[in-house]
Design a protein around this motif. Sequence first.
Motif, PDB file in Angstrom:
ATOM      1  N   ASP A   3      40.535  27.189 -50.631  1.00  0.00           N
ATOM      2  CA  ASP A   3      41.180  28.300 -51.320  1.00  0.00           C
ATOM      3  C   ASP A   3      42.679  28.076 -51.453  1.00  0.00           C
ATOM      4  O   ASP A   3      43.291  28.520 -52.414  1.00  0.00           O
ATOM      5  CB  ASP A   3      40.923  29.617 -50.575  1.00  0.00           C
ATOM      6  N   ALA A   4      43.291  27.410 -50.485  1.00  0.00           N
ATOM      7  CA  ALA A   4      44.737  27.186 -50.531  1.00  0.00           C
ATOM      8  C   ALA A   4      45.120  26.200 -51.628  1.00  0.00           C
ATOM      9  O   ALA A   4      46.185  26.307 -52.223  1.00  0.00           O
ATOM     10  CB  ALA A   4      45.223  26.678 -49.180  1.00  0.00           C
ATOM     11  N   LEU A  63      46.903  32.312 -66.481  1.00  0.00           N
ATOM     12  CA  LEU A  63      47.381  32.094 -65.117  1.00  0.00           C
ATOM     13  C   LEU A  63      47.675  33.412 -64.419  1.00  0.00           C
ATOM     14  O   LEU A  63      47.342  33.607 -63.242  1.00  0.00           O
ATOM     15  CB  LEU A  63      48.635  31.217 -65.124  1.00  0.00           C
ATOM     16  N   ILE A  64      48.298  34.340 -65.129  1.00  0.00           N
ATOM     17  CA  ILE A  64      48.620  35.642 -64.540  1.00  0.00           C
ATOM     18  C   ILE A  64      47.349  36.407 -64.217  1.00  0.00           C
ATOM     19  O   ILE A  64      47.226  37.001 -63.138  1.00  0.00           O
ATOM     20  CB  ILE A  64      49.537  36.445 -65.479  1.00  0.00           C
ATOM     21  N   GLN A  65      46.386  36.410 -65.136  1.00  0.00           N
ATOM     22  CA  GLN A  65      45.122  37.090 -64.867  1.00  0.00           C
ATOM     23  C   GLN A  65      44.420  36.507 -63.657  1.00  0.00           C
ATOM     24  O   GLN A  65      43.862  37.246 -62.838  1.00  0.00           O
ATOM     25  CB  GLN A  65      44.210  36.998 -66.089  1.00  0.00           C
ATOM     26  N   GLN A  66      44.428  35.192 -63.514  1.00  0.00           N
ATOM     27  CA  GLN A  66      43.782  34.555 -62.378  1.00  0.00           C
ATOM     28  C   GLN A  66      44.495  34.919 -61.077  1.00  0.00           C
ATOM     29  O   GLN A  66      43.856  35.179 -60.065  1.00  0.00           O
ATOM     30  CB  GLN A  66      43.748  33.038 -62.567  1.00  0.00           C
ATOM     31  N   ARG A  67      45.809  34.939 -61.095  1.00  0.00           N
ATOM     32  CA  ARG A  67      46.562  35.290 -59.896  1.00  0.00           C
ATOM     33  C   ARG A  67      46.310  36.725 -59.479  1.00  0.00           C
ATOM     34  O   ARG A  67      46.142  37.023 -58.304  1.00  0.00           O
ATOM     35  CB  ARG A  67      48.056  35.075 -60.125  1.00  0.00           C
ATOM     36  N   ARG A  71      44.339  38.131 -55.943  1.00  0.00           N
ATOM     37  CA  ARG A  71      44.928  39.079 -54.988  1.00  0.00           C
ATOM     38  C   ARG A  71      44.009  40.239 -54.674  1.00  0.00           C
ATOM     39  O   ARG A  71      44.145  40.896 -53.665  1.00  0.00           O
ATOM     40  CB  ARG A  71      46.245  39.623 -55.531  1.00  0.00           C
ATOM     41  N   GLN A  72      43.073  40.524 -55.559  1.00  0.00           N
ATOM     42  CA  GLN A  72      42.196  41.688 -55.353  1.00  0.00           C
ATOM     43  C   GLN A  72      40.964  41.328 -54.626  1.00  0.00           C
ATOM     44  O   GLN A  72      40.481  40.695 -54.034  1.00  0.00           O
ATOM     45  CB  GLN A  72      41.808  42.307 -56.679  1.00  0.00           C
TER      46      GLN A  72
END
Length: 72
Positions: A3-4, A63-67, A71-72
């Motif tokens: 995951d990292a 990229l923003i959607q994936q980030r 987080r959720q």
Amino acid sequence: MADASAPGTLLLSRIVVTWVEVVAVGFAGAALGGAASGPPQLIVYLATVLASVGALLYNVDRLIQQRIADRQ
């Protein structure tokens, strides 16, 4: 541990995809712009710029959607 490394891998793959898309759009625009002359050449140039910016913004959005999803 997997995951990292996933965000870095996703970022690298998006950078490569974005670069390929922008280069492909640029070559297509150059070919079409070279075949045209006068006002159509300007329209092809503007469409090429618009398509390049669109490809860039699309990939940034992904990229923003994936980030946000991570987080959720």
